[in-house]
Scaffold this motif. Sequence first.
Motif, mmCIF file in Angstrom:
data_model
loop_
_atom_site.group_PDB
_atom_site.id
_atom_site.type_symbol
_atom_site.label_atom_id
_atom_site.label_comp_id
_atom_site.label_asym_id
_atom_site.label_seq_id
_atom_site.Cartn_x
_atom_site.Cartn_y
_atom_site.Cartn_z
ATOM 1 N N MET A 1 -10.575 4.567 -0.595
ATOM 2 C CA MET A 1 -9.503 4.886 -1.527
ATOM 3 C C MET A 1 -10.031 5.598 -2.768
ATOM 4 N N LYS A 2 -11.227 5.246 -3.216
ATOM 5 C CA LYS A 2 -11.833 5.909 -4.370
ATOM 6 C C LYS A 2 -12.040 7.398 -4.067
ATOM 7 N N THR A 3 -12.525 7.684 -2.871
ATOM 8 C CA THR A 3 -12.753 9.077 -2.463
ATOM 9 C C THR A 3 -11.437 9.840 -2.401
ATOM 10 N N GLU B 1 0.806 -1.221 0.000
ATOM 11 C CA GLU B 1 0.000 0.000 0.000
ATOM 12 C C GLU B 1 0.838 1.270 0.000
ATOM 13 N N ARG B 2 1.976 1.247 0.713
ATOM 14 C CA ARG B 2 2.835 2.431 0.782
ATOM 15 C C ARG B 2 4.291 2.013 0.671
ATOM 16 N N TRP B 3 5.118 2.922 0.109
ATOM 17 C CA TRP B 3 6.527 2.602 -0.099
ATOM 18 C C TRP B 3 7.231 2.321 1.221
ATOM 19 N N ASP B 4 6.879 3.041 2.277
ATOM 20 C CA ASP B 4 7.553 2.825 3.556
ATOM 21 C C ASP B 4 7.113 1.528 4.233
ATOM 22 N N ARG C 1 9.302 6.618 -8.402
ATOM 23 C CA ARG C 1 8.980 5.992 -9.677
ATOM 24 C C ARG C 1 7.904 4.910 -9.496
ATOM 25 N N TRP C 2 7.979 4.198 -8.391
ATOM 26 C CA TRP C 2 6.997 3.151 -8.073
ATOM 27 C C TRP C 2 5.605 3.761 -7.874
ATOM 28 N N VAL D 1 -5.957 -4.092 -7.016
ATOM 29 C CA VAL D 1 -7.307 -3.679 -7.417
ATOM 30 C C VAL D 1 -8.230 -3.612 -6.214
ATOM 31 N N HIS D 2 -8.195 -4.620 -5.358
ATOM 32 C CA HIS D 2 -9.055 -4.633 -4.171
ATOM 33 C C HIS D 2 -8.799 -3.405 -3.304
ATOM 34 N N HIS D 3 -7.526 -3.038 -3.160
ATOM 35 C CA HIS D 3 -7.175 -1.893 -2.314
ATOM 36 C C HIS D 3 -7.726 -0.593 -2.871
#
Length: 219
Positions: free
Chosen positions: A138-140, A52-55, A91-92, A130-132
């Motif tokens: 997340m859409k909002t 979900e996040r780079w960190d 870049r990711w 896709v689920h995430h």
Amino acid sequence: MQADRVWNLEKNKKIVVELNADGQGSDNGSNLLVRFLGKLSQKSIICPISVERWDRMPEAKNRLQWQLIEENFEFDYAVGIKWVMRTLGDRWKAYKYTLRNKTFYPSKSKEQILANPPETVVSSDWTAFVHHYKEEKMKTQSEQNARNRSKLKVPHVGGSKSNARRGRQMEKKYGRPVCRSEVVLSTLLKKNGNYVNEEGNIIAVSSKHFSIFKLQLQC
């Protein structure tokens, strides 16, 4: 050299990268490294988009990413590691954003999107991705981010060249050190010498007045 050819380098050869005082790449080698990182970020098995996040990238993946960088590029690793890994992360994130723009059409159902993963993405990685992003929360957030980007008034024309590399080229051209504000302002100038828009011109004028004020204080 094309970024794709880096993978085929002989194991006893590496591309040398020069770093500036801030630990950022500033030569042609660094330009190739950045393009290589862009390619690396799109390899699902190395930089999974399901994270979900780079960190929050698993440590095992970070070690693999660094191993591939170290095998092909030579630079002061202790000084440049933060810049390199931050660039890879950027870049990711950009790659994930591009994937959403290309595949998350409003007319397509979640099931249709799940059924058509990109060729470069592992199936399980795509499913989690896709689920995430199809969660209502997340859409909002994505819609709000899009609105924020649309309000950007001062686009730049700097292209993919890093500010560190741009600054080094400016120093060679002018024969003197340049400050960060000069480098940033240069990205607001078009080839014909005009600023990208009126907002860019206002920023440039304000910056120049502030620089003169600082010099007067130092006198």
